[in-house]
Scaffold this motif. Structure first.
Motif, PDB file in Angstrom:
ATOM      1  N   PHE A  60       0.839  -1.195   0.000  1.00 21.44           N
ATOM      2  CA  PHE A  60       0.000   0.000   0.000  1.00 21.44           C
ATOM      3  C   PHE A  60       0.875   1.246   0.000  1.00 21.44           C
ATOM      4  O   PHE A  60       2.079   1.189   0.267  1.00 21.44           O
ATOM      5  CB  PHE A  60      -0.907   0.019   1.241  1.00 21.44           C
ATOM      6  N   TYR A  61       0.252   2.382  -0.312  1.00 21.29           N
ATOM      7  CA  TYR A  61       0.918   3.679  -0.227  1.00 21.29           C
ATOM      8  C   TYR A  61       0.396   4.418   0.999  1.00 21.29           C
ATOM      9  O   TYR A  61      -0.789   4.310   1.348  1.00 21.29           O
ATOM     10  CB  TYR A  61       0.649   4.513  -1.476  1.00 21.29           C
ATOM     11  N   LYS A  62       1.269   5.193   1.650  1.00 21.80           N
ATOM     12  CA  LYS A  62       0.876   5.902   2.863  1.00 21.80           C
ATOM     13  C   LYS A  62       1.636   7.220   2.959  1.00 21.80           C
ATOM     14  O   LYS A  62       2.844   7.273   2.718  1.00 21.80           O
ATOM     15  CB  LYS A  62       1.197   5.018   4.086  1.00 21.80           C
ATOM     16  N   GLU A  63       0.901   8.282   3.319  1.00 27.73           N
ATOM     17  CA  GLU A  63       1.528   9.579   3.568  1.00 27.73           C
ATOM     18  C   GLU A  63       2.010   9.655   5.004  1.00 27.73           C
ATOM     19  O   GLU A  63       1.418   9.050   5.911  1.00 27.73           O
ATOM     20  CB  GLU A  63       0.547  10.715   3.297  1.00 27.73           C
ATOM     21  N   ASN A  64       3.085  10.425   5.206  1.00 29.00           N
ATOM     22  CA  ASN A  64       3.619  10.589   6.554  1.00 29.00           C
ATOM     23  C   ASN A  64       2.876  11.695   7.301  1.00 29.00           C
ATOM     24  O   ASN A  64       2.029  12.387   6.738  1.00 29.00           O
ATOM     25  CB  ASN A  64       5.116  10.921   6.483  1.00 29.00           C
ATOM     26  N   HIS A  65       3.207  11.827   8.593  1.00 34.16           N
ATOM     27  CA  HIS A  65       2.682  12.910   9.419  1.00 34.16           C
ATOM     28  C   HIS A  65       3.818  13.906   9.671  1.00 34.16           C
ATOM     29  O   HIS A  65       4.920  13.519  10.021  1.00 34.16           O
ATOM     30  CB  HIS A  65       2.145  12.369  10.743  1.00 34.16           C
ATOM     31  N   GLY A  66       3.553  15.171   9.482  1.00 39.56           N
ATOM     32  CA  GLY A  66       4.590  16.184   9.684  1.00 39.56           C
ATOM     33  C   GLY A  66       4.383  17.354   8.742  1.00 39.56           C
ATOM     34  O   GLY A  66       3.446  17.387   7.939  1.00 39.56           O
ATOM     35  N   HIS A  67       5.270  18.338   8.834  1.00 35.80           N
ATOM     36  CA  HIS A  67       5.147  19.551   8.020  1.00 35.80           C
ATOM     37  C   HIS A  67       5.425  19.270   6.549  1.00 35.80           C
ATOM     38  O   HIS A  67       4.777  19.814   5.667  1.00 35.80           O
ATOM     39  CB  HIS A  67       6.110  20.626   8.540  1.00 35.80           C
TER      40      HIS A  67
ATOM     41  N   SER B  15       9.423  -0.122  11.614  1.00 37.65           N
ATOM     42  CA  SER B  15      10.593   0.355  12.346  1.00 37.65           C
ATOM     43  C   SER B  15      10.294   1.712  12.979  1.00 37.65           C
ATOM     44  O   SER B  15       9.275   2.351  12.685  1.00 37.65           O
ATOM     45  CB  SER B  15      11.778   0.484  11.390  1.00 37.65           C
ATOM     46  N   ARG B  16      11.208   2.177  13.816  1.00 32.30           N
ATOM     47  CA  ARG B  16      11.040   3.490  14.444  1.00 32.30           C
ATOM     48  C   ARG B  16      11.008   4.586  13.374  1.00 32.30           C
ATOM     49  O   ARG B  16      10.237   5.537  13.466  1.00 32.30           O
ATOM     50  CB  ARG B  16      12.170   3.734  15.427  1.00 32.30           C
ATOM     51  N   ALA B  17      11.844   4.451  12.338  1.00 36.35           N
ATOM     52  CA  ALA B  17      11.877   5.461  11.272  1.00 36.35           C
ATOM     53  C   ALA B  17      10.559   5.513  10.511  1.00 36.35           C
ATOM     54  O   ALA B  17      10.140   6.574  10.034  1.00 36.35           O
ATOM     55  CB  ALA B  17      13.028   5.165  10.319  1.00 36.35           C
ATOM     56  N   GLU B  18       9.891   4.369  10.404  1.00 32.40           N
ATOM     57  CA  GLU B  18       8.630   4.318   9.658  1.00 32.40           C
ATOM     58  C   GLU B  18       7.437   4.785  10.484  1.00 32.40           C
ATOM     59  O   GLU B  18       6.348   5.009   9.941  1.00 32.40           O
ATOM     60  CB  GLU B  18       8.370   2.889   9.161  1.00 32.40           C
ATOM     61  N   SER B  19       7.624   4.943  11.788  1.00 34.63           N
ATOM     62  CA  SER B  19       6.496   5.261  12.672  1.00 34.63           C
ATOM     63  C   SER B  19       5.877   6.624  12.372  1.00 34.63           C
ATOM     64  O   SER B  19       4.726   6.878  12.731  1.00 34.63           O
ATOM     65  CB  SER B  19       6.932   5.189  14.138  1.00 34.63           C
ATOM     66  N   LYS B  20       6.611   7.510  11.696  1.00 32.34           N
ATOM     67  CA  LYS B  20       6.057   8.829  11.361  1.00 32.34           C
ATOM     68  C   LYS B  20       4.943   8.736  10.325  1.00 32.34           C
ATOM     69  O   LYS B  20       4.214   9.700  10.095  1.00 32.34           O
ATOM     70  CB  LYS B  20       7.161   9.751  10.849  1.00 32.34           C
ATOM     71  N   PHE B  21       4.795   7.554   9.720  1.00 29.85           N
ATOM     72  CA  PHE B  21       3.747   7.370   8.712  1.00 29.85           C
ATOM     73  C   PHE B  21       2.442   6.836   9.311  1.00 29.85           C
ATOM     74  O   PHE B  21       1.433   6.809   8.607  1.00 29.85           O
ATOM     75  CB  PHE B  21       4.224   6.380   7.633  1.00 29.85           C
ATOM     76  N   PHE B  22       2.459   6.399  10.562  1.00 27.71           N
ATOM     77  CA  PHE B  22       1.297   5.687  11.099  1.00 27.71           C
ATOM     78  C   PHE B  22       0.846   6.268  12.435  1.00 27.71           C
ATOM     79  O   PHE B  22       1.625   6.363  13.377  1.00 27.71           O
ATOM     80  CB  PHE B  22       1.624   4.196  11.273  1.00 27.71           C
ATOM     81  N   GLU B  23      -0.428   6.620  12.476  1.00 25.63           N
ATOM     82  CA  GLU B  23      -1.071   7.049  13.714  1.00 25.63           C
ATOM     83  C   GLU B  23      -2.461   6.439  13.776  1.00 25.63           C
ATOM     84  O   GLU B  23      -3.077   6.147  12.730  1.00 25.63           O
ATOM     85  CB  GLU B  23      -1.182   8.582  13.777  1.00 25.63           C
ATOM     86  N   MET B  24      -2.967   6.255  15.002  1.00 27.05           N
ATOM     87  CA  MET B  24      -4.332   5.747  15.167  1.00 27.05           C
ATOM     88  C   MET B  24      -5.313   6.676  14.461  1.00 27.05           C
ATOM     89  O   MET B  24      -5.202   7.899  14.548  1.00 27.05           O
ATOM     90  CB  MET B  24      -4.679   5.636  16.650  1.00 27.05           C
ATOM     91  N   GLY B  25      -6.257   6.077  13.746  1.00 21.88           N
ATOM     92  CA  GLY B  25      -7.264   6.849  13.015  1.00 21.88           C
ATOM     93  C   GLY B  25      -6.920   7.071  11.559  1.00 21.88           C
ATOM     94  O   GLY B  25      -7.771   7.522  10.781  1.00 21.88           O
TER      95      GLY B  25
END
Length: 249
Positions: free
Chosen positions: A137-144, A168-178
């Motif tokens: 799948f494709y996923k957008e990250n969270h951040g500016h 991984s920890r580096a990939e965690s910026k792409f995933f949040e609940m919701g």
């Protein structure tokens, strides 16, 4: 693989309940899978109930095709016992073949006990080296600074209701609940299934014997939404093909 603890099974010895389930399966012409473990591999065949003879405490099954009939005959050649899975009711039981009718139908004893999977849950399969399911799948990250990335993740577990995988920890910026993922392609053996999913949990995970991780990671839990019945059935069939339910019956 040991998945028995992940799937709640309730055993029932009520003659009335057992007959009702089998009778409803016949009336509704519901799908039945016959199966046995042969040389360490689960072999299945599609069958249906043609006749129930309550006074003889027996029911008659027929394979859905000549090909499936050959599979069924081979399964019963080495052992007169067959495992049954009533797909719609999520019921498992085992029965002994009594005889084969002249027309080739197989006659079985009505079982004395059935095991029903908790209907609030889907059967969940934990993957390992012998069985794998890949999610893409494709996923957008969270951040500016927004970026989109393609992920290919081996599933840790999968069911017709959802799946999970490690990041991984580096990939965690792409995933949040919701978070919502509008297209997840899942490879099941040589088949691809498309689902949509919501991220319902992101958990910290320590390495252990089950997950085989070599480092701390996070587990992303996905729950499907607006997924077709066809896709759910294909996943359910995949799970059933590989899940270990020998001791359930």
């Amino acid at each position: 693989m040991n998945q028995r603890n992940a799937n709640t099974l309730k055993k029932n010895k009520s003659k009335w309940a057992i007959f009702s389930l089998i009778n409803n399966t016949k009336i509704n012409e519901s799908q039945i899978m016959g199966w046995r473990i042969v040389a360490g591999k689960k072999v299945t065949t599609s069958i249906f109930i043609r006749v129930i003879r309550k006074f003889r405490n027996e029911f008659v099954v027929r394979a859905v095709s000549d090909k499936e009939k050959n599979v069924l005959s081979n399964l019963l050649a080495s052992s007169g016992t067959l495992n049954f899975y009533l797909v719609n009711d999520m019921v498992l039981f085992q029965s002994q073949v009594k005889h084969i009718d002249p027309n080739g139908d197989f006659v079985f004893n009505i079982p004395e006990m059935i095991a029903q999977i908790d209907r609030r849950k889907h059967m969940r399969l934990f993957l390992d080296e012998s069985v794998k399911a890949l999610s893409v799948f494709y996923k957008e990250n969270h951040g500016h600074k927004v970026a989109k990335q393609q992920f290919q993740k081996e599933c840790f577990d999968i069911s017709a209701g959802g799946l999970s995988f490690f990041i991984s920890r580096a990939e965690s910026k792409f995933f949040e609940m919701g978070d919502r993922i509008d297209l997840i392609k899942i490879r099941l053996d040589n088949n691809w299934v498309n689902v949509k999913g919501d991220v319902v949990n992101v958990l910290d995970v320590e390495p252990d014997e089950r997950n085989k991780l070599h480092y701390k990671a996070k587990k992303v839990c996905i729950k499907y939404y607006d997924t077709s019945e066809k896709a759910r059935k294909e996943i359910d069939d995949f799970v059933f093909q590989h899940i270990d339910l020998e001791e359930a019956i």
